[in-house]
Design an enzyme around this catalytic site. Structure first.
Site, short mmCIF file in Angstrom:
data_model
loop_
_atom_site.label_atom_id
_atom_site.label_comp_id
_atom_site.label_asym_id
_atom_site.label_seq_id
_atom_site.Cartn_x
_atom_site.Cartn_y
_atom_site.Cartn_z
N GLY A 184 0.70 -1.02 -0.01
CA GLY A 184 -0.14 -0.36 -0.17
C GLY A 184 0.87 1.14 0.22
N ALA A 196 2.13 15.70 -35.82
CA ALA A 196 2.48 16.36 -34.19
C ALA A 196 2.15 17.66 -34.46
CB ALA A 196 4.22 15.51 -34.14
C1 HXC Z 1 4.44 -5.15 10.45
C2 HXC Z 1 6.77 -4.61 9.69
C3 HXC Z 1 6.41 -4.80 8.08
C4 HXC Z 1 4.53 -4.92 7.34
C5 HXC Z 1 8.40 -4.45 8.16
N1 HXC Z 1 7.67 -4.70 9.38
N2 HXC Z 1 6.88 -4.28 7.14
N3 HXC Z 1 6.10 -5.07 10.61
N4 HXC Z 1 4.48 -5.15 9.25
N5 HXC Z 1 4.41 -5.32 6.62
C6 HXC Z 1 8.72 -4.48 10.90
C7 HXC Z 1 9.93 -5.71 10.75
O1 HXC Z 1 9.28 -6.85 10.97
C8 HXC Z 1 11.46 -5.16 11.48
O2 HXC Z 1 10.52 -5.17 13.18
C9 HXC Z 1 11.00 -3.31 10.92
O3 HXC Z 1 9.50 -3.12 10.57
C10 HXC Z 1 11.98 -3.08 10.37
O4 HXC Z 1 11.93 -3.76 8.84
P1 HXC Z 1 13.60 -4.18 8.45
O5 HXC Z 1 12.72 -5.68 6.91
O6 HXC Z 1 14.16 -5.41 9.32
O7 HXC Z 1 13.36 -3.65 7.34
P2 HXC Z 1 14.07 -3.49 6.11
O8 HXC Z 1 15.70 -4.91 6.08
O9 HXC Z 1 15.07 -2.06 5.73
O10 HXC Z 1 13.41 -4.40 4.73
C11 HXC Z 1 11.90 -2.85 4.87
C12 HXC Z 1 11.09 -4.53 4.02
C13 HXC Z 1 11.02 -4.84 4.61
C14 HXC Z 1 11.12 -4.00 2.24
C15 HXC Z 1 10.10 -3.24 4.40
O11 HXC Z 1 10.65 -5.28 5.89
C16 HXC Z 1 9.38 -6.18 4.01
O12 HXC Z 1 9.53 -6.14 2.77
N6 HXC Z 1 8.74 -5.67 4.96
C17 HXC Z 1 7.39 -6.69 4.01
C18 HXC Z 1 6.63 -5.92 2.84
C19 HXC Z 1 5.54 -6.16 2.47
O13 HXC Z 1 5.09 -7.15 1.97
N7 HXC Z 1 4.11 -5.41 3.04
C20 HXC Z 1 2.43 -6.05 2.93
C21 HXC Z 1 2.54 -5.48 1.91
S1 HXC Z 1 0.38 -5.68 1.50
P3 HXC Z 1 11.94 -5.76 14.01
O14 HXC Z 1 11.14 -5.90 15.20
O15 HXC Z 1 12.67 -6.55 13.65
O16 HXC Z 1 13.69 -4.37 13.76
C22 HXC Z 1 -0.19 -4.53 1.24
C23 HXC Z 1 -1.24 -4.60 1.14
C24 HXC Z 1 -1.95 -2.93 -0.37
O17 HXC Z 1 0.63 -2.98 1.54
C25 HXC Z 1 -3.06 -3.41 -0.40
C26 HXC Z 1 -2.41 -3.41 -2.11
C27 HXC Z 1 -2.80 -2.61 -2.89
#
Ligand code: HXC
Length: 511
Positions: A171, A406
């Site tokens: 999102g 154009a």
């Molecule tokens: C809960 C999350 C989170 C999420 C990250 N965190 N994304 N917690 N929900 N979606 C938390 C991690 O657990 C971690 O906590 C901290 O944030 C930092 O994340 P890291 O992974 O350590 O950081 P980094 O390595 O920099 O990676 C960042 C990232 C990765 C690329 C954003 O975290 C990631 O891929 N997150 C998930 C992305 C995703 O798939 N989201 C859902 C999308 S669906 P701790 O406590 O360990 O530090 C969506 C639906 C919307 O959004 C509708 C669309 C139409």
């Protein structure tokens, strides 16, 4: 009394720490500022009024009920001013659950979205976040739905700007995609629907975050980003510059700023800008820099489809949107990418009442299978459609070539151009001399003398602005050195232009 004041200060200090000092340090180590530092830099000093600082998540799944409840819940929201003009802001706080969106986090964003729309002021989102908070499931998805709906209702009413300042997924890329402009920070920001780990699992493709969705990809290849900046500070200061060009809403006039640049300033160097050889390029950006107030030009999509230049500038202190073919790249030809880029820009300007200034030097649409298979007809039609539906003041200057379709597309008289000027170097025709003679005098192709004579005849008749001027398709052939003065006068005369398209629910632009 003193005690409660102290409690407030304590709670504020705690909230300002977000995810804690260790995470703030990690954020800094990555070359990124925190959400509050970013807001402070972008807004006028001391103007930020924060809302909902103490909001917390209400999730009780996956251990969230036992874990930390961090005040603010991963997003800092509120309003402030940029050079005295109100803007609404939300900034994702990556130090709190990776800036991910919970139900309460979404409610904070929708609150400022509603306020921005109701009060008719721009809204800027600073993104550094991992999408829907996974532990909240559908509550988070529902929250995004609410944000998306408001993005759409605000579109064309108030400017919506997204600045991507960290890894963004789900999102946190779809919401920006529905705003007017997306800017990125080089090397620290990424945009993808799903990150590299998910890509590896689903498609077995190994790709780095930069390769998948870095600024180097989105500002050039995909055109998702309108521009990329070196670091947080530069990006935030450039947002201030952009806001200065934009009206607060579709009902507001364009902002007017004091200028030291006389509107009747002549530039004699423009008389020799166009080379004698019609195949020799020159830099259209030089013309833009010499014509606009103080040479100040905010380019949009600078690194994508460079054969067309788009951006904001001012003439006589008031904003204009500039669209210009760039002879330095692919001879300024219109292809699918250039057409889409310019069409979106024209529609933004028209939605927000920003007058359009178009500089034309275009040899036509790019021929070939690659373009045709890629949908050139539909993409080219987007630009034609955008110019034709636009009701803002439209002033056009043909500097050299205006060939074929154009010619019609580039804000011609026939598409309700208000003031259509040509330099004496203009060539307005269906095509260049060589192509034309080879078609209409095919029988003479073996005879070099005859072909030379026919070519000369064609050049003299059509490769000038005068045939178009004789018909009134060009309002006036102007001296290049007086272009700024002519544009300033035309725009001043058009300030109270009134033109309405027939009522419709909405049009059906070829998407
Ligand atoms: C809960 C999350 C989170 C999420 C990250 N965190 N994304 N917690 N929900 N979606 C938390 C991690 O657990 C971690 O906590 C901290 O944030 C930092 O994340 P890291 O992974 O350590 O950081 P980094 O390595 O920099 O990676 C960042 C990232 C990765 C690329 C954003 O975290 C990631 O891929 N997150 C998930 C992305 C995703 O798939 N989201 C859902 C999308 S669906 P701790 O406590 O360990 O530090 C969506 C639906 C919307 O959004 C509708 C669309 C139409």
């Amino acid at each position: 009394m003193k005690h409660v004041l102290e409690i407030l200060e304590e709670r504020r200090s705690e909230a300002r720490l977000g995810g804690g000092q260790a995470r703030i340090d990690a954020q800094h180590k990555r070359g990124k500022l925190t959400a509050r530092e970013r807001i402070e830099l972008m807004l006028d000093h001391g103007s930020f009024e924060e809302f909902d600082m103490f909001v917390q998540h209400r999730c009780t799944d996956f251990g969230m009920e036992k874990g930390a409840k961090i005040p603010g819940d991963g997003v800092v929201t509120g309003w402030g001013t940029v050079n005295g003009r109100t803007v609404y802001v939300f900034a994702k706080d990556f130090t709190v659950f990776g800036g991910s969106l919970s139900e309460t986090h979404a409610a904070k964003i929708t609150k400022v979205q509603d306020m921005a729309l109701r009060n008719r002021a721009p809204i800027i989102g600073l993104f550094d976040a991992g999408g829907a908070r996974i532990q909240e499931g559908v509550a988070a998805l529902g929250g995004y739905g609410e944000v998306f709906q408001r993005n759409v209702l605000s579109s064309g009413v108030i400017p919506q700007i997204s600045l991507i300042m960290g890894p963004c997924a789900g999102g946190d890329v779809y919401s920006p995609a529905m705003t007017d402009f997306i800017f990125m920070v080089k090397d620290t920001s990424y945009m993808f629907v799903t990150g590299p780990d998910v890509v590896k699992t689903v498609t077995n493709e190994t790709v780095t975050a930069e390769e998948l969705g870095g600024a180097s990809v989105h500002a050039t290849k995909s055109s998702i980003a309108d521009r990329a900046y070196e670091n947080d500070v530069e990006a935030l200061l450039q947002m201030r510059r952009l806001i200065d060009f934009l009206p607060a809403s579709n009902r507001d006039d364009v902002p007017e700023w004091p200028t030291f640049d006389a509107s009747d300033r002549l530039d004699m160097s423009l008389d020799t800008l166009v080379p004698d050889n019609p195949n020799k390029p020159y830099d259209m950006k030089e013309l833009i820099a010499k014509i606009v107030d103080e040479g100040d030009f905010f380019e949009i999509q600078e690194a994508h489809a460079k054969n067309i230049v788009t951006g904001f500038a001012r003439i006589d202190g008031r904003s204009v949107g500039i669209v210009a073919n760039q002879p330095m790249v692919l001879a300024g030809v219109l292809d699918s990418d250039a057409s889409r880029k310019a069409a979106r820009f024209v529609r933004f300007c028209d939605a927000f009442g920003i007058p359009l200034v178009t500089f034309v030097d275009v040899p036509g649409f790019l021929p070939g299978t690659a373009q045709e298979y890629g949908g050139l007809i539909k993409h080219g039609a987007k630009l034609l459609f955008a110019y034709a539906e636009a009701t803002v003041p439209k002033v056009t200057v043909i500097t050299r070539k205006a060939f074929g379709g154009a010619y019609d597309v580039m804000s011609s008289k026939h598409l309700r151009g208000d003031a259509n000027y040509a330099w004496p170097t203009a060539q307005i025709a269906v095509m260049g001399a060589k192509g034309a003679v080879e078609i209409i005098f095919r029988q003479d192709i073996g005879d070099a003398d005859k072909i030379a004579a026919r070519t000369k005849e064609y050049e003299e008749r059509f490769l000038s602005p005068f045939v178009a001027a004789e018909r009134g398709y060009i309002d006036e052939v102007i001296m290049p050195h007086s272009t700024r003065r002519r544009l300033a006068r035309a725009l001043a005369a058009l300030r109270h232009k009134e033109l309405e398209n027939p009522w419709k629910k909405h049009d059906n632009i070829p998407l």
